[in-house]
Each structure stands twice: as structure tokens, then as C-alpha cells.
Design an enzyme around this catalytic site. Structure first.
Site, PDB file in Angstrom:
ATOM      1  N   CYS A  50      -1.357  36.488  53.241  1.00 53.39           N
ATOM      2  CA  CYS A  50      -1.807  35.208  53.789  1.00 53.39           C
ATOM      3  C   CYS A  50      -1.543  34.065  52.816  1.00 53.39           C
ATOM      4  O   CYS A  50      -1.551  32.899  53.214  1.00 53.39           O
ATOM      5  CB  CYS A  50      -3.288  35.262  54.136  1.00 53.39           C
ATOM      6  SG  CYS A  50      -4.365  35.576  52.710  1.00 53.39           S
ATOM      7  N   HIS A  99       7.077  37.985  37.177  1.00 55.62           N
ATOM      8  CA  HIS A  99       6.356  37.405  38.309  1.00 55.62           C
ATOM      9  C   HIS A  99       5.674  38.491  39.128  1.00 55.62           C
ATOM     10  O   HIS A  99       4.474  38.381  39.439  1.00 55.62           O
ATOM     11  CB  HIS A  99       7.316  36.606  39.185  1.00 55.62           C
ATOM     12  CG  HIS A  99       6.681  36.081  40.437  1.00 55.62           C
ATOM     13  ND1 HIS A  99       5.776  35.036  40.440  1.00 55.62           N
ATOM     14  CD2 HIS A  99       6.797  36.485  41.738  1.00 55.62           C
ATOM     15  CE1 HIS A  99       5.366  34.806  41.672  1.00 55.62           C
ATOM     16  NE2 HIS A  99       5.961  35.670  42.479  1.00 55.62           N
TER      17      HIS A  99
END
Length: 574
Positions: A50, A99
Site C-alpha cells: 500500500c 535499498h
């Protein structure tokens, strides 16, 4: 290693863009297939939550890869490339590994340290494996990311600070109180029946709410969730399902409501919340700004203290000589009669006006000694006529009137938002949404744990890079040893032709001796080249080895393909 990630998240894009760019399950599958079909990419995986959409790929060209992956994201998200591009970020090779490892540890989450992302990474890997879009690189990367995330949670206290959005949101709603005590006995309304709404409902049930009402556009899904809640062994909550058109009525009964739907528009408008609060309390739900204005009006009507009060602190005039000034009057008249110059009076005027200097030029159109004399004369005349100049001191600070205790608590976990942001201004309502969660999490006291996790990530990135660089040269070393074995076999065959009477014992001894010589000659160079290849910048050693020994590129590639095939056959989700 040519790992590339292109994506956007809550850190790079506004909520409205993230919602429009969200990918459902079918869109993610199609994106994976189209990515590996594109020319620059050999492997692909999609991490979609989300709060982020990221496309990982093994590419052979950086610039072409960035262009292709950006275009594919735009096509499958439905957001135009020109609109999407400003919000995209790009990471390459070691930065891409860093990352993903940071994401797996929860360092890049909206609520730092939350653990749900590990399950989402695992699902992403499983999806890529099912579609055969994950090869050696992405299998290694994602499985290592899962291990790094688990290590961070087990070796540090990041779990103490990090929670799921649901847990953190409920803590914000309870305003620091114990969530279980705050929730006990309350009636809850859960709007939506997806994964986040289900998690919210389960969390509320375990917290001790008395009743949960589930509303969803697909009534069957609402019924299924309500049944799961009612039949749960670890909770004792009354749960029932209602259709979406029953939300306004149920909101009137609810103490707390959680909304997380995939709607493109608002599910709860400000008017709907106002109506529900009024239906619950019978009193109008005024905006908080109106409350503040009323406080300001009341403060303005309160009599001001006298000149000799503590409110005159930092006044540029000496008030001790005029302590007898009656309450309600300032020392301006006394100062003028005493013959103080206009500069001193101006200082007092600036102080009385809250720090804003008096522009006498604008008021009188003149400046200089003549204007000063006129100002002092006017003050003296006023003092003579009325005794003293009326009070002009700085207004007292407006007393903040406490906001009424909320009767309705709203938690909006949707992206884009389900609840109108204007609800923040309503008295009697407390709204916590994605933006306010992000603001609150930014101040969470977890610096030491975050630093520890960052060190873990840095160490793991270094180790992963070294392992990948070393693995990159392995096919070349294998091909070199295979070529050496072929040379030995050829020379032994030639020896047998020249010495046909050689018996088996001597032939075996000669063969073993030649093999030992070759192995000893190759041992030190191959071990050293693996060590050098594992260091930063060591990728060129494989090319050097192929050039020095004139190794066939196709032979090396075939060894690499065989290794990939064997590795993938034995892999599964971590």
C-alpha cells in the site's frame, strides 16, 4: 551483477499518486511477464504494497533498463509516464541491494521497524518463482533480504519502536493510553474486508472491543471476516456484517471506525461524520476553528491588567516611577508629560503592538524633529484632557480552550484516503490517517536501534556484493579447469599412441601425475582470482581469465546456465 530497481513510495510520491499507481494481482503478473520479455531485462520481481511499488530486474544496460522499467510501470499502473517520472527513484547494483535490505528491515517503512514487509517480500519472491521470472540474482537477493530482515528484528530492538500501521494507528488514536484499556468495551466499525482491514479487525478484537461491525462492498467477504472474528479462539467479540449502505447508521453507534478500502473517492465525507456525531450526541459537531475563535472572543472581552502588573515584563519604559497608575491605563500619557522623546515612545509602541514598529511617516506623511514634537504635543494634550492615554499595551495571549473529548475515533489506512481530511477540524472527532501517522512516526525515539540496523544492512550489503562477484567468476574458473582436464586427457591419449605397450598400472600413475601437476599450477591462480573478484571492482577478472587462457565464451555461458538450472531447481520461498 546488474541489478536495477525503479519504483515509487510514500517517501517520493503523494498519496493520490500512489493510489492511482497501485497494482492489483493480475497487473503485477502481467508486469512481470512484460518485463522479462523486454530486451534489457533477464529477471524481474515486483514488490507492491500500500506504500510502495517497486520493479526489480537484472539488466544488461543501465540507461535502457531505466527507460524500459519506467515505461512498463507507467503502462501497467495507468498513470502517464510524464506524470509518474518525477516521483520515481532508481537504484543500481550495490545501491539497489542496500535499498531492498533497508526495506526488509523496516527502515524505509512509514512506521519504522514494522515487520509486515517481510511477508510481502516473501510473497513477491514466490510470485516471481511461480512465473519463472526470478533467476539466480533475484533468488539470491530476495532470500538474503528476508534473512537480513529477520536478523535485524532478532538482534536489535527495532521491534520495540516498529509496529504495523494498525497497531501504531491505534496507539495514536488512544493518545498514548494503553490500547487495551482504551479499546475495552468499545464498539468498532471496520470498513473494508481486505488484508489491512482484516488485520485491523483482528487487532481490535484482541484489544478487547465489545463489538465489531464489518462493512464491505462485497457482502460475502464481510460475512466471511465477521465469521472468522466470531469463531476465533483468542478473542471473545461479537462480530456481524452489514452492507456498505448501512455505514452511516452504524457510524452513529460506533466508538471507533477503521477504514481501508480500494475506493477511488471518499468513503466518509466531513458531512457524513458531522451527521453521525450529531446523531450520537444530539449536539452539533462544530469545527475546531470555531472553538478557537470563541476562545479568542472571550479573551478579548476579559479586562486587561494594570500597568504595574506582571504583563508589563520587558516593557522599555521604567514602570516603577508610575506604579500608582490606575488599572486600565498605560504610562504613555505620563511619559509624554514627562517630556520623553518620540524614539522612546516609539519603542513602547512597538512593544505594545507585539513587536511591530510604528511607521510614523505613513501615518503623518512627515518625519524628523517636527513630527516628533507634534506627536509629543498630541500625547500631552490628550493627557491634559482625559488625565491619561487609554491602554495600548500588547494583547494578552489567547487562552487555549481544551478541545472536547472525542466521541468518535477514526483510523484511515487507505491510500488514497477514505476519510475527508476536513474531519481533522471537527470537535468531538479524532482522525488519524496516513499523513498524521507519517508525522508521528518521524519523532519516534528509536535512534539507537535504527543505527544498529543500519550497520547490519551495511555489513550484509558488502557480504552480498562480495558473494555475487565471486560467484560471477565461478563459471570461468570451472571452464578453465574443464579445459585443463581436456588437455590432460588429450595428452594421455597421445602418449598411449606413442607407447602402445604401456600397462594399466603405469598409465594410471602417469595420468595421476599429470593431473596433480595441472591442479597445482591452477590452484593458486584460481583461488587468488576468486578473492580478487570478490573485492569492489573485481568484475573484470573473469574477462582477464578468459582472455589469458583463450576460453570459449559459449563454454563459460553453458556452465553458468547449468549452474542456474541446478540452483533454481532446489530453491523455494524462504
Amino acid at each position: 551483477m546488474s541489478l536495477l530497481v525503479v519504483g515509487l513510495s510514500h517517501r517520493s510520491a503523494p498519496v493520490s499518486v500512489l493510489e492511482r499507481a497501485s497494482l492489483n494481482a493480475n497487473a503485477q503478473l502481467k508486469l512481470l511477464q512484460d518485463t522479462v520479455a523486454a530486451e534489457p531485462a533477464a529477471e524481474a520481481a515486483v514488490l507492491a504494497t500500500c506504500n510502495r511499488i517497486e520493479l526489480y530486474a537484472d539488466v544488461d544496460k543501465f540507461h535502457a533498463g531505466v527507460a524500459e522499467l519506467s515505461t512498463l510501470l507507467a503502462q501497467h499502473s495507468g498513470v502517464g509516464l510524464e506524470e509518474l517520472t518525477p516521483y520515481l527513484y532508481v537504484h543500481y547494483e550495490d545501491r539497489a541491494v542496500h535499498h531492498l535490505f533497508s526495506v526488509a528491515c523496516g527502515l524505509d517503512s512509514m512506521v519504522v521497524g514494522e515487520g509486515q514487509i517481510l511477508g510481502q517480500i516473501k510473497d513477491s519472491l514466490a510470485r516471481a518463482q511461480d512465473l519463472h521470472t526470478a533467476g539466480r540474482l533475484l533468488n539470491d537477493l530476495f532470500q538474503q533480504a528476508l534473512r537480513v530482515g529477520k536478523r535485524a528484528h532478532s538482534e536489535t530492538g527495532i521491534d520495540r519502536a516498529g509496529q504495523s500501521l494498525v497497531t501504531f494507528g491505534l496507539e495514536q488514536l488512544s493518545a498514548g493510553a494503553d490500547v487495551q484499556q482504551w479499546a475495552r468495551g468499545k464498539k468498532a466499525l471496520v470498513i473494508g474486508a481486505g488484508s489491512m482491514s482484516s488485520l485491523a479487525a483482528a487487532t481490535l478484537a484482541r484489544a478487547g472491543v465489545a463489538e465489531i461491525v464489518v462493512a464491505n462492498r462485497t457482502f460475502e467477504r464481510a460475512e466471511r471476516l465477521a465469521r472468522i472474528l466470531s469463531e476465533g479462539d483468542d478473542t471473545d467479540v461479537l462480530a456481524r456484517a452489514v452492507p456498505m449502505d448501512s455505514v452511516p447508521g452504524e457510524l452513529t453507534r460506533a466508538d471507533v471506525a477503521v477504514s481501508c478500502t480500494g475506493a477511488t473517492g471518499l468513503v466518509l465525507t466531513a458531512d457524513a461524520v458531522v451527521a453521525s456525531v450529531e446523531g450520537r450526541t444530539g449536539a452539533p459537531a462544530v469545527e475546531d476553528t470555531a472553538v478557537r475563535e470563541a476562545a479568542a472572543t472571550e479573551a478579548a472581552e476579559t479586562p486587561l491588567p494594570g500597568a504595574g502588573s506582571a504583563a508589563d515584563e520587558n516593557c522599555p519604559l521604567d514602570l516603577s516611577s508610575v506604579s500608582s497608575v490606575p488599572s486600565g491605563f498605560s504610562v504613555m500619557g505620563e511619559a509624554a508629560v514627562a517630556g520623553l522623546d518620540a524614539a522612546t515612545l516609539e519603542q513602547h509602541g512597538a512593544w505594545a503592538a507585539g513587536g511591530t514598529a510604528v511607521d510614523r511617516t505613513r501615518e503623518t506623511g512627515r518625519s524628523g524633529p517636527e513630527a516628533d514634537a507634534e506627536l509629543i504635543g498630541a500625547l500631552a494634550a490628550t493627557a491634559t484632557r482625559v488625565g491619561r492615554i487609554p491602554e495600548r499595551r500588547r494583547p494578552e495571549p489567547v487562552v487555549e480552550v481544551p478541545r472536547p473529548e472525542p466521541v468518535l475515533f477514526l483510523l484511515d489506512l487507505a491510500m488514497p484516503r477514505d476519510v475527508d481530511a476536513a474531519v481533522h477540524r471537527l470537535a468531538g472527532v479524532r482522525l488519524v490517517d496516513i499523513e498524521s501517522l507519517a508525522d508521528a512516526s518521524a519523532d519516534a525515539p528509536m535512534a539507537a536501534d535504527v543505527d544498529m540496523v543500519r550497520r547490519i544492512v551495511a555489513d550484509e550489503v558488502t557480504a552480498f556484493g562480495a558473494a555475487q562477484r565471486a560467484a560471477h567468476i565461478t563459471p570461468t574458473v570451472v571452464a578453465l579447469r574443464s579445459m585443463a582436464a581436456d588437455v590432460v586427457a588429450g595428452e594421455i591419449a597421445r602418449l598411449e599412441g606413442r607407447l602402445p605397450g604401456l600397462d594399466d598400472k603405469h598409465r594410471a600413475e602417469i595420468t595421476q601425475t599429470v593431473k596433480r601437476v595441472v591442479d597445482k599450477l591452477l590452484h593458486a591462480p584460481t583461488v587468488r582470482v576468486k578473492q580478487l573478484a570478490a573485492e569492489p571492482g573485481g568484475a573484470g577478472y573473469a574477462d582477464a581469465l578468459r582472455t589469458l587462457f583463450d576460453l570459449d565464451q559459449e563454454t563459460v555461458a553453458s556452465v553458468s546456465r547449468a549452474g542456474n538450472s541446478t540452483t533454481e531447481k532446489n530453491r523455494g520461498p524462504a
